[in-house]
Write an enzyme that holds these catalytic residues in place. Structure first.
Site, mmCIF file in Angstrom:
data_model
loop_
_atom_site.group_PDB
_atom_site.id
_atom_site.type_symbol
_atom_site.label_atom_id
_atom_site.label_comp_id
_atom_site.label_asym_id
_atom_site.label_seq_id
_atom_site.Cartn_x
_atom_site.Cartn_y
_atom_site.Cartn_z
ATOM 1 N N ASP A 11 65.113 32.964 23.562
ATOM 2 C CA ASP A 11 64.107 33.553 22.575
ATOM 3 C C ASP A 11 64.442 32.965 21.141
ATOM 4 O O ASP A 11 65.560 32.533 20.992
ATOM 5 C CB ASP A 11 64.134 35.193 22.418
ATOM 6 C CG ASP A 11 62.812 35.475 21.801
ATOM 7 O OD1 ASP A 11 61.892 35.069 21.664
ATOM 8 O OD2 ASP A 11 63.042 36.784 21.032
ATOM 9 N N ASP A 13 62.750 33.750 17.550
ATOM 10 C CA ASP A 13 62.659 34.533 16.504
ATOM 11 C C ASP A 13 63.600 35.838 16.706
ATOM 12 O O ASP A 13 63.513 36.467 17.588
ATOM 13 C CB ASP A 13 61.393 35.361 16.235
ATOM 14 C CG ASP A 13 60.212 34.180 15.930
ATOM 15 O OD1 ASP A 13 59.736 34.106 14.872
ATOM 16 O OD2 ASP A 13 60.207 33.213 16.531
ATOM 17 N N ARG A 56 48.042 40.630 13.568
ATOM 18 C CA ARG A 56 48.929 39.975 12.536
ATOM 19 C C ARG A 56 48.435 38.324 12.280
ATOM 20 O O ARG A 56 48.387 38.011 10.978
ATOM 21 C CB ARG A 56 50.422 39.814 12.979
ATOM 22 C CG ARG A 56 50.922 41.153 12.919
ATOM 23 C CD ARG A 56 52.512 41.546 13.273
ATOM 24 N NE ARG A 56 52.358 41.096 14.820
ATOM 25 C CZ ARG A 56 53.669 41.150 15.498
ATOM 26 N NH1 ARG A 56 54.884 40.925 14.907
ATOM 27 N NH2 ARG A 56 53.598 40.653 16.872
ATOM 28 N N GLY A 100 57.655 34.423 21.506
ATOM 29 C CA GLY A 100 56.357 34.893 21.285
ATOM 30 C C GLY A 100 55.735 34.517 19.859
ATOM 31 O O GLY A 100 54.954 34.827 19.414
#
Length: 158
Positions: A11, A13, A56, A100
């Protein structure tokens, strides 16, 4: 070229990098607090990932794409991340990123680290500005698994 012995998918972030890119973009758009509140709602199970991400991203409407240069230059790799990646690559293990987050940052990160595969969400851009919308399939937890399997088979595209 040496034989590939495996695959390590990470991943981005909060894992490969210390920051959350959506928060940095929110700061640039002047809506960091709103983004943080939506993230908190999702963490409490009040919103699913797709709804949370869409809300967001909608707050980023109007940001110029030049913001990605500023954000990319402000992120920090997690301690020893570059060393870890280098060691596993030297040992014949391919590295992939499934995030993501957003292609505009993840692609640069992958290239800067010599990472073969990546997959992330694509922000829509018109006339050099973010529209506040996403393009294509959202990279949610289920799709992260699917992309990881695709990378493992060597059929992923960057």
């Amino acid at each position: 070229m040496s034989q590939v012995k495996g695959l390590c998918v990470m991943d981005v972030d909060g894992t490969l990098i210390l920051e959350e890119v959506i928060d940095l973009l929110g700061r640039e758009a002047g809506c960091e607090e709103e983004i943080s509140q939506i993230t908190s709602q999702a963490m409490r199970g009040e919103l699913d990932f797709e709804s949370s991400l869409s809300k967001r991203v909608s707050l980023l409407e109007g940001l110029p794409i030049s913001v990605f240069d500023k954000v990319f230059n402000s992120i920090h790799l997690s301690p020893n991340a570059q060393k870890f990646i280098s060691i596993i690559q030297k040992n014949g293990i391919q590295v992939g990123l499934v995030s993501g987050g957003f292609t505009s940052i993840v692609e640069r990160m992958a290239k800067s680290l010599g990472i073969a595969y990546f997959s992330a969400n694509q922000l829509e851009v018109k006339d050099g500005l973010l529209t506040g919308k996403l393009i294509g399939q959202i990279i949610n937890p289920e799709n992260k698994k699917r992309y990881s399997r695709t990378m493992e088979k060597g059929t992923a595209t960057s």
